[in-house]
Design an enzyme around this catalytic site. Structure first.
Site, PDB file in Angstrom:
ATOM      1  N   ASP A  78       0.880  -1.166   0.000  1.00  0.00           N
ATOM      2  CA  ASP A  78       0.000   0.000   0.000  1.00  0.00           C
ATOM      3  C   ASP A  78       0.918   1.217   0.000  1.00  0.00           C
ATOM      4  OD1 ASP A  78      -2.378   1.643   0.522  1.00  0.00           O
ATOM      5  OD2 ASP A  78      -1.552   1.821   2.547  1.00  0.00           O
TER       6      ASP A  78
ATOM      7  N   ASP B  66      -0.138   5.170   0.838  1.00  0.00           N
ATOM      8  CA  ASP B  66      -0.403   6.130   1.907  1.00  0.00           C
ATOM      9  C   ASP B  66      -0.548   5.413   3.242  1.00  0.00           C
ATOM     10  OD1 ASP B  66      -1.603   8.917   0.378  1.00  0.00           O
ATOM     11  OD2 ASP B  66      -1.599   7.051  -0.756  1.00  0.00           O
TER      12      ASP B  66
ATOM     13  N   ASP C  59      -1.474  -0.738   5.976  1.00  0.00           N
ATOM     14  CA  ASP C  59      -1.730  -0.172   7.306  1.00  0.00           C
ATOM     15  C   ASP C  59      -3.197  -0.149   7.670  1.00  0.00           C
ATOM     16  OD1 ASP C  59      -2.176   1.948   5.321  1.00  0.00           O
ATOM     17  OD2 ASP C  59      -2.524   3.217   7.067  1.00  0.00           O
TER      18      ASP C  59
END
Length: 220
Positions: free
Chosen positions: A12, A14, A173
């Site tokens: 991922d 961001d 995240d």
């Protein structure tokens, strides 16, 4: 000769590779201010990001106005214009990430990015902060392409990389990332330094609290 546990790592962007929250929040606040709408504190945006810029902008709008398609379009256009020229003002890679990517690449591992950020933004961020990293794919939000947690982006990356799903892992995240990994039937590693780590931890196969821990999980 030691066999690597994984051949492909899908990151991922961001909240995983780069801390982008202040630039994202500032851009949304800019759009809101232009339309005389209430602003949000930057930490509040941690709960709004992760599902594409459309959802981000809509979540930032006052509840009664969220179905106003005209206003939504104005805010979205304003956000994209401002963010596209201010996306690296405050954003920085998380500690240890640049070195980690270099070592993974040197070890022969293929690297890719699967993001819900709009495609041009994802490419710009990756090019700005990781110019020396040879990603086999950088895929963001595109017309006609479903966003995570739909597993299609993972399947597309597996095809581009020529790697079997058993040899791929996703690092993210948020719960969105871990649910994407589950839907694609690949391993998922949650990182605790991002925007929604508690949600990610509830859905993950493994968890890393530092870039060093992540490296050990990836290289075995």
């Amino acid at each position: 000769m030691q066999t690597m546990r994984y051949e492909l790592v899908i990151f991922d962007l961001d909240g995983t590779l780069v801390d982008t929250i202040e630039d994202l929040g500032t851009a949304v606040n800019h759009a809101l201010a232009q339309n005389n709408l209430p602003l949000h504190e930057i930490p509040e945006y941690r709960l709004m990001v992760g599902n594409g810029i459309g959802k981000l902008v809509k979540r930032a709008m006052p509840g009664p106005l969220q179905e106003d398609a005209g206003l939504f379009g104005e805010l979205l256009d304003s956000f994209v214009k401002y963010y596209s020229s201010h996306l690296d003002v405050h954003s920085r890679p998380y500690p240890g990430i640049t070195g980690l990517l270099a070592r993974l690449s040197a070890a022969g591992m293929k690297l890719a990015v699967a993001s819900n950020k709009f495609q041009a933004g994802a490419e710009t961020i990756v090019g700005r902060f990781f110019p020396g990293v040879d990603f086999c794919a950088v895929l963001g939000g595109r017309d006609g392409a479903p966003l995570k947690p739909d597993p299609e982006v993972v399947r597309e990356i597996l095809d581009k990389a020529g790697v079997l799903r058993e040899k791929a892992v996703m690092v993210g995240d948020s719960a969105t990332d871990m649910l994407t990994a589950k839907a694609a039937d690949i391993c998922g590693i949650a990182v605790s330094w991002g925007f929604r780590p508690q949600e990610a931890a509830a859905e993950c196969s493994f968890r890393a609290d530092t870039a060093e821990e992540l490296e050990k999980l990836l290289l075995g």
